[in-house]
Design a protein around this motif. Structure first.
Motif, PDB file in Angstrom:
ATOM      1  N   THR A  43      -1.665  24.830  -1.752  1.00 17.97           N
ATOM      2  CA  THR A  43      -2.919  25.461  -2.183  1.00 17.97           C
ATOM      3  C   THR A  43      -3.126  25.348  -3.680  1.00 17.97           C
ATOM      4  O   THR A  43      -2.172  25.207  -4.452  1.00 17.97           O
ATOM      5  N   GLU A  44      -4.384  25.392  -4.088  1.00 19.49           N
ATOM      6  CA  GLU A  44      -4.749  25.479  -5.497  1.00 19.49           C
ATOM      7  C   GLU A  44      -5.938  26.417  -5.622  1.00 19.49           C
ATOM      8  O   GLU A  44      -6.692  26.617  -4.668  1.00 19.49           O
ATOM      9  N   THR A  45      -6.109  27.006  -6.791  1.00 16.56           N
ATOM     10  CA  THR A  45      -7.129  28.035  -6.990  1.00 16.56           C
ATOM     11  C   THR A  45      -8.185  27.577  -7.986  1.00 16.56           C
ATOM     12  O   THR A  45      -7.849  27.060  -9.064  1.00 16.56           O
ATOM     13  N   HIS A  46      -9.470  27.753  -7.605  1.00 16.69           N
ATOM     14  CA  HIS A  46     -10.603  27.478  -8.478  1.00 16.69           C
ATOM     15  C   HIS A  46     -11.607  28.612  -8.329  1.00 16.69           C
ATOM     16  O   HIS A  46     -11.959  28.989  -7.198  1.00 16.69           O
ATOM     17  N   ASN A  47     -12.048  29.164  -9.468  1.00 17.74           N
ATOM     18  CA  ASN A  47     -13.030  30.262  -9.449  1.00 17.74           C
ATOM     19  C   ASN A  47     -12.612  31.378  -8.481  1.00 17.74           C
ATOM     20  O   ASN A  47     -13.420  31.904  -7.715  1.00 17.74           O
ATOM     21  N   GLU A  48     -11.312  31.701  -8.542  1.00 23.27           N
ATOM     22  CA  GLU A  48     -10.748  32.791  -7.742  1.00 23.27           C
ATOM     23  C   GLU A  48     -10.823  32.536  -6.233  1.00 23.27           C
ATOM     24  O   GLU A  48     -10.699  33.455  -5.433  1.00 23.27           O
ATOM     25  N   GLU A  49     -11.041  31.284  -5.843  1.00 24.22           N
ATOM     26  CA  GLU A  49     -11.031  30.895  -4.435  1.00 24.22           C
ATOM     27  C   GLU A  49      -9.866  29.947  -4.198  1.00 24.22           C
ATOM     28  O   GLU A  49      -9.530  29.117  -5.058  1.00 24.22           O
ATOM     29  N   ASN A  50      -9.213  30.066  -3.047  1.00 27.95           N
ATOM     30  CA  ASN A  50      -8.075  29.215  -2.706  1.00 27.95           C
ATOM     31  C   ASN A  50      -8.532  28.007  -1.893  1.00 27.95           C
ATOM     32  O   ASN A  50      -9.279  28.157  -0.913  1.00 27.95           O
ATOM     33  N   TYR A  51      -8.067  26.825  -2.299  1.00 28.37           N
ATOM     34  CA  TYR A  51      -8.446  25.566  -1.646  1.00 28.37           C
ATOM     35  C   TYR A  51      -7.196  24.780  -1.272  1.00 28.37           C
ATOM     36  O   TYR A  51      -6.115  24.972  -1.844  1.00 28.37           O
ATOM     37  N   LEU A  52      -7.372  23.881  -0.326  1.00 31.68           N
ATOM     38  CA  LEU A  52      -6.306  22.952   0.023  1.00 31.68           C
ATOM     39  C   LEU A  52      -6.069  22.020  -1.158  1.00 31.68           C
ATOM     40  O   LEU A  52      -7.017  21.573  -1.806  1.00 31.68           O
ATOM     41  N   LEU A  53      -4.818  21.725  -1.445  1.00 33.91           N
ATOM     42  CA  LEU A  53      -4.451  20.897  -2.585  1.00 33.91           C
ATOM     43  C   LEU A  53      -5.170  19.547  -2.546  1.00 33.91           C
ATOM     44  O   LEU A  53      -5.249  18.908  -1.492  1.00 33.91           O
ATOM     45  N   SER A  54      -5.708  19.129  -3.663  1.00 31.76           N
ATOM     46  CA  SER A  54      -6.511  17.903  -3.730  1.00 31.76           C
ATOM     47  C   SER A  54      -5.740  16.679  -3.227  1.00 31.76           C
ATOM     48  O   SER A  54      -6.321  15.799  -2.586  1.00 31.76           O
ATOM     49  N   ASP A  55      -4.441  16.617  -3.534  1.00 29.89           N
ATOM     50  CA  ASP A  55      -3.630  15.469  -3.096  1.00 29.89           C
ATOM     51  C   ASP A  55      -3.564  15.397  -1.570  1.00 29.89           C
ATOM     52  O   ASP A  55      -3.582  14.307  -0.976  1.00 29.89           O
ATOM     53  N   ILE A  56      -3.497  16.561  -0.930  1.00 34.26           N
ATOM     54  CA  ILE A  56      -3.448  16.590   0.536  1.00 34.26           C
ATOM     55  C   ILE A  56      -4.794  16.163   1.117  1.00 34.26           C
ATOM     56  O   ILE A  56      -4.857  15.419   2.094  1.00 34.26           O
ATOM     57  N   VAL A  57      -5.883  16.630   0.500  1.00 31.40           N
ATOM     58  CA  VAL A  57      -7.230  16.240   0.936  1.00 31.40           C
ATOM     59  C   VAL A  57      -7.390  14.722   0.834  1.00 31.40           C
ATOM     60  O   VAL A  57      -7.899  14.075   1.755  1.00 31.40           O
ATOM     61  N   SER A  58      -6.943  14.153  -0.286  1.00 32.29           N
ATOM     62  CA  SER A  58      -7.037  12.699  -0.483  1.00 32.29           C
ATOM     63  C   SER A  58      -6.250  11.948   0.583  1.00 32.29           C
ATOM     64  O   SER A  58      -6.708  10.926   1.109  1.00 32.29           O
ATOM     65  N   LEU A  59      -5.079  12.449   0.903  1.00 37.83           N
ATOM     66  CA  LEU A  59      -4.247  11.813   1.929  1.00 37.83           C
ATOM     67  C   LEU A  59      -4.922  11.898   3.296  1.00 37.83           C
ATOM     68  O   LEU A  59      -4.939  10.934   4.061  1.00 37.83           O
ATOM     69  N   MET A  60      -5.503  13.058   3.604  1.00 42.86           N
ATOM     70  CA  MET A  60      -6.187  13.249   4.885  1.00 42.86           C
ATOM     71  C   MET A  60      -7.384  12.319   5.007  1.00 42.86           C
ATOM     72  O   MET A  60      -7.681  11.790   6.075  1.00 42.86           O
ATOM     73  N   LYS A  61      -8.084  12.116   3.902  1.00 44.43           N
ATOM     74  CA  LYS A  61      -9.224  11.191   3.908  1.00 44.43           C
ATOM     75  C   LYS A  61      -8.745   9.756   4.106  1.00 44.43           C
ATOM     76  O   LYS A  61      -9.336   8.992   4.871  1.00 44.43           O
ATOM     77  N   LYS A  62      -7.675   9.410   3.410  1.00 41.97           N
ATOM     78  CA  LYS A  62      -7.144   8.053   3.493  1.00 41.97           C
ATOM     79  C   LYS A  62      -6.699   7.731   4.916  1.00 41.97           C
ATOM     80  O   LYS A  62      -6.913   6.616   5.415  1.00 41.97           O
ATOM     81  N   ASP A  63      -6.078   8.698   5.569  1.00 48.71           N
ATOM     82  CA  ASP A  63      -5.578   8.506   6.939  1.00 48.71           C
ATOM     83  C   ASP A  63      -6.648   8.733   8.003  1.00 48.71           C
ATOM     84  O   ASP A  63      -6.339   8.739   9.204  1.00 48.71           O
ATOM     85  N   LYS A  64      -7.900   8.973   7.570  1.00 45.37           N
ATOM     86  CA  LYS A  64      -9.016   9.227   8.500  1.00 45.37           C
ATOM     87  C   LYS A  64      -8.827  10.511   9.305  1.00 45.37           C
ATOM     88  O   LYS A  64      -9.449  10.692  10.350  1.00 45.37           O
TER      89      LYS A  64
END
Length: 422
Positions: free
Chosen positions: A62-83
């Motif tokens: 997880t990572e935090t932006h504007n007091e909201e928790n999001y899935l880590l950008s690296d994981i999102v990129s990997l999920m996109k890459k793997d379709k």
């Protein structure tokens, strides 16, 4: 047999949690007892909506932006890459996903629209085939619970909806007051404006109770940033404002395109404009763009009015059904032309006449220099200045065609009405 009975009991208790727990956290606590692994619920912008007790202790993803928790950008990129993201949106059932970690994913749908998804992380015990069945049931239960909780409903946007509707439907008789009203909320009325419309037929008469629709609006607001929205005549409509001429930057465009593709949506985008008085014309630019792209069977998610101006004029000339709104001719002139006019007025420049003469002389530098009575080097200096100011290149012949059409529209408008309003 005992194994089947245990699974049946778990399914029953999970369904029963919809009534006994009556909230998402309670439901996740129940399912975690059966899955014995952390369970995450994310929306389509990769923000965590809720987490089971075990998942709350999991911070490595997880990572935090504007007091909201999001899935880590690296994981999102990997999920996109793997379709993987595409698979979540396409499939209605849960599935195993194996990469650096073992996961289960399943979409949560309302009215066939994916509004969120489930992520189960293998950490406490290895996955079993039965886990997929439980995750499918969880998806159905959460779809119901999300609607019960009105999770995606927010009253904070009501004022902006009324303001924008007022601008689109009623005549603006006091521009200063209209601008003042818009500034009451969090919306910043910057120099450059743009209207974007997305067709979306909703089920309920009061669209604020259409949860899929609300989720789309919230997701797009996160992409656009400074914007307000409303829903009118089966259209989601956004007014977007930015201090930059390119209101939709390349990064926003990329995120928008991905969002539209994943949700099987398309949009019409108006010219960039500055004067709110003509917002209705720019709204109809976005609408006509959608109608024309459908008429011409152009299946694109992003449709810009600047690519359809000539087709709009052709269609209006050939239209006998009056199904297209007649847009003020002034608003059909490309924003680049208006920018040149404004620059010359403020700087006592001659960029407008230089470009106009260049196009009138078949893009011939020698003839243009002679006509303007300037040296070739002066002409090329001005031409480069124009391209820099407009942040474009005239190597793209399509850009010059757009400008040529705008000059003709401008000439016609000035000849018949004596002035250009925009």
């Amino acid at each position: 047999m005992n194994k089947e009975n245990d699974l049946y009991k778990e399914k029953y208790e999970l369904y029963d949690s919809l009534f006994t727990q009556n909230n998402i956290d309670g439901i996740l606590k129940t399912v975690e007892n059966f899955l014995n692994n952390p369970v995450f619920i994310l929306d389509t912008s990769y923000r965590f909506i809720s987490r089971s007790p075990l998942a709350r202790d999991e911070i490595s993803s997880t990572e935090t932006h504007n007091e909201e928790n999001y899935l880590l950008s690296d994981i999102v990129s990997l999920m996109k890459k793997d379709k993987c993201i595409d698979t979540i949106y396409k499939r209605t059932n849960s599935f195993f996903y194996y990469s650096d970690q073992s996961l289960i994913f399943c979409s949560i749908r309302i009215n066939t629209l994916t509004i969120a998804y489930i992520c189960v992380l293998q950490s406490n015990r290895k996955f079993k085939q039965e886990d997929l069945e439980l995750t499918n049931i969880l998806s159905n239960i959460l779809s119901i619970q999300i609607q019960k909780e009105h999770l995606f409903i927010s009253n904070s946007g009501l004022d902006e909806e009324y303001y924008l509707m007022d601008l689109l439907v009623n005549k603006i008789d006091n521009l200063e007051y209209a601008e003042k009203r818009l500034k009451h909320g969090n919306f910043s009325l910057d120099k450059n404006l743009l209207i974007l419309s997305i067709p979306y037929k909703q089920k309920y008469e009061d669209y604020r109770h259409n949860f899929g629709l609300k989720q789309i609006i919230d997701g797009l607001k996160r992409i656009f940033g400074n914007c307000i929205s409303t829903y009118h005549k089966d259209m989601i409509i956004f007014l977007i404002s930015n201090s930059h001429q390119q209101v939709i930057s390349e990064s926003i465009k990329s995120s928008l395109l991905e969002f539209l593709k994943l949700n099987n949506l398309r949009c019409g985008i108006s010219f960039v404009f500055e004067n709110l008085s003509y917002i209705k014309d720019y709204f109809y630019q976005s609408i006509n763009t959608l109608q024309l792209s459908s008429y011409m069977k152009i299946n694109e998610n992003l449709n810009y009015f600047e690519d359809y101006v000539e087709y709009y004029l052709f269609h209006m000339a050939n239209n006998i059904t009056n199904d297209l709104h007649k847009i003020n001719l002034s608003t059909l002139v490309h924003p680049w032309i208006k920018k040149l006019i404004k620059f010359d007025e403020e700087n006592k420049g001659e960029l407008f006449i230089t470009l106009k003469t260049y196009l009138e002389n078949s893009r011939n530098a020698n003839n243009t220099s002679s006509k303007l009575n300037i040296h070739r080097s002066t002409f090329f200096y001005r031409l480069n200045k124009i391209q820099s100011l407009l942040d474009t290149s005239f190597d793209n012949g399509n850009n010059l065609l757009k400008l040529e059409l705008s000059f003709k529209l401008l000439s016609y408008k000035l000849h018949n009405y004596g002035k250009l309003n925009y």
